[in-house]
Design a protein around this motif. Structure first.
Motif: not given
Length: 123
Positions: A4, A6, A22, A36, A78, A96, A114
């Protein structure tokens, strides 16, 4: 390898807008949910918003309801977070995350994360 990534953070004045993205790769996420989260200095990481990949069901923390909008693009893999009417208290590193199953507010249930992107809102 599942990943992931971001993007979209930055500095904005109070009342302004930012859009975070993301990008997910490495597997099919149809049975998964994306979340999130954010972490402000000296505070614990908190849930912001979540969405299911397949149906697009969404859920928001009360603090951002009506100001933030989460969405997903299944063709591009995404997930985005549109943040409007930003406040200084929205300043944080935004992450994310992905989990198998329905949306959860508990960060411990997300097993893919992420690297985070900084959002700073000036007053």
């Amino acid at each position: 390898q599942v990943q992931l990534v971001e993007s979209g953070g930055g500095l904005v004045q109070a009342g302004g807008s930012l859009r975070l993205s993301c990008a997910a790769s490495g597997r099919t996420f149809s049975s998964w949910s994306m979340g999130w989260f954010r972490q402000a200095p000296g505070k614990e990481r908190e849930f912001v918003a979540g969405i299911t990949w397949s149906v697009g069901n969404t859920y928001y923390a009360d603090s951002v309801k009506g100001r933030f909008t989460i969405s997903r693009d299944n063709t591009k893999n995404t997930v985005s977070l549109q943040m409007d009417s930003l406040k200084p208290e929205d300043t944080a590193v935004y992450y994310c995350a992905a989990r198998l199953g329905p949306i959860s507010q508990r960060q411990s249930t997300y097993n893919i994360w992420g690297q985070g992107t900084q959002v700073t809102v000036s007053s």
